[in-house]
Motif scaffolding. Structure first.
Motif, mmCIF file in Angstrom:
data_model
loop_
_atom_site.group_PDB
_atom_site.id
_atom_site.type_symbol
_atom_site.label_atom_id
_atom_site.label_comp_id
_atom_site.label_asym_id
_atom_site.label_seq_id
_atom_site.Cartn_x
_atom_site.Cartn_y
_atom_site.Cartn_z
ATOM 1 N N ASP A 188 -3.256 -20.041 21.008
ATOM 2 C CA ASP A 188 -2.415 -19.063 21.689
ATOM 3 C C ASP A 188 -2.921 -17.642 21.427
ATOM 4 O O ASP A 188 -3.011 -16.825 22.349
ATOM 5 N N LEU A 191 -6.260 -17.088 23.379
ATOM 6 C CA LEU A 191 -6.058 -16.895 24.808
ATOM 7 C C LEU A 191 -5.416 -15.536 25.096
ATOM 8 O O LEU A 191 -5.720 -14.900 26.113
ATOM 9 N N ALA A 192 -4.532 -15.092 24.208
ATOM 10 C CA ALA A 192 -3.890 -13.794 24.399
ATOM 11 C C ALA A 192 -4.914 -12.656 24.340
ATOM 12 O O ALA A 192 -4.762 -11.639 25.018
ATOM 13 N N SER A 246 4.329 -20.878 25.051
ATOM 14 C CA SER A 246 3.565 -19.653 25.286
ATOM 15 C C SER A 246 2.118 -19.994 25.603
ATOM 16 O O SER A 246 1.518 -19.451 26.541
ATOM 17 N N CYS A 247 1.560 -20.915 24.831
ATOM 18 C CA CYS A 247 0.176 -21.333 25.027
ATOM 19 C C CYS A 247 0.005 -22.001 26.393
ATOM 20 O O CYS A 247 -0.970 -21.759 27.104
ATOM 21 N N ARG A 250 -0.224 -19.385 29.084
ATOM 22 C CA ARG A 250 -1.506 -18.675 29.065
ATOM 23 C C ARG A 250 -2.611 -19.542 29.684
ATOM 24 O O ARG A 250 -3.458 -19.044 30.429
#
Length: 275
Positions: A188, A191-192, A246-247, A250
């Protein structure tokens, strides 16, 4: 199209590199599952090399991995003129299709049609096969939790349908262990922080679709190693520190911005057809 690797691409590849041991055969499974899952899809050897070698994987390792996948019945290869082309077998397509909904799903499954199956002493073998199915998860040796239709042979099991589920912390921790949470949190965060050019696809003819395929493969592979390690469960079962949703968002956003290339009959990558 060009073989030049721009700085943004090299930076993205470095960031997406799997921190665990890279199993080349597993990366190839992720690649074919994303790019060449349909019957008739094939990728030629040159294209496959162009996609995978930027990950720091040598052509020799690719050949060894392909040999293993052919031996295991996942992939088959043939000659097309002077080139070799590779494609998923029927078994490989079936296996890929089985996990595709979980990898690309926009959200977790809803909390409907759930049931609990409990086996009596000495009868737990009845649960073993069910526990391997994607819609079931083991709670302990004698109890499994699942959704969908009841199994055909459930008459020797205690069945609790549509339970008013109370999910204790110990069950959340059992389903989402610490190493899995750490792996997901790292992805996560990666990727952010991933930076792709805003105008990456502004000129489709200038895009190196092998580079797009490289990034898609790396993203799908890292996410696959997270999402297929835990059961497909509603958010009620997630620990407070689970960042899987969240992941997931993304991953979906990045794959949307890196559209899946099209494969021609020669196994080469082209721009995807216009919608």
């Amino acid at each position: 199209m060009t073989d030049k690797q721009p700085s943004w691409f090299s930076t993205a590849v470095t960031a997406l590199a799997d921190p665990q041991n890279q199993r080349v055969w597993s990366i190839i499974v992720s690649l074919f599952g994303d790019l060449a899952q349909r019957d008739g899809d094939q990728i030629n050897g040159s294209t496959l090399t162009r996609i995978i070698t930027p990950m720091g994987i040598k052509p020799e390792a690719i050949r060894v991995a392909l040999h293993r996948l052919r031996k295991d019945g996942w992939i088959d290869s043939t000659r097309s003129g002077r080139a070799s082309v590779h494609f998923l077998t029927q078994m490989g397509r079936s296996q890929s299709a089985a996990v595709t909904p979980r990898i690309y799903a926009a959200s977790t499954v809803p909390l409907v049609d759930w049931h609990i199956l409990i086996a009596g002493d000495g009868q737990t073998s009845a649960l073993d096969a069910l526990a391997q199915q994607p819609n079931y998860v083991g709670v302990n040796r004698s109890t499994i939790l699942g959704h969908g239709s009841l199994p055909r042979d459930h008459h020797d099991l205690l069945v609790v349908k549509d339970p008013d589920l109370s999910v204790p912390n110990w069950l959340c921790e059992h389903l989402f262990p610490e190493d899995l949470k750490l792996t997901c949190a790292r992805l996560d965060s990666t990727l952010a922080g991933l930076k792709l050019p805003n105008a990456l696809l502004a000129e489709a003819n200038a895009v190196d679709w092998a580079q797009i395929a490289t990034l898609r493969t790396m993203i799908v592979h890292r996410w696959r190693r997270v999402v297929l390690r835990h059961p497909d469960l509603p958010s009620r079962f997630h620990p407070d520190d689970w960042v899987g949703e969240s992941c997931r968002h993304r991953v979906a956003a990045l794959l949307h911005n890196l559209p899946r290339p099209h494969l021609n009959q020669a196994g080469e990558l082209l721009a995807p057809p216009l919608p």
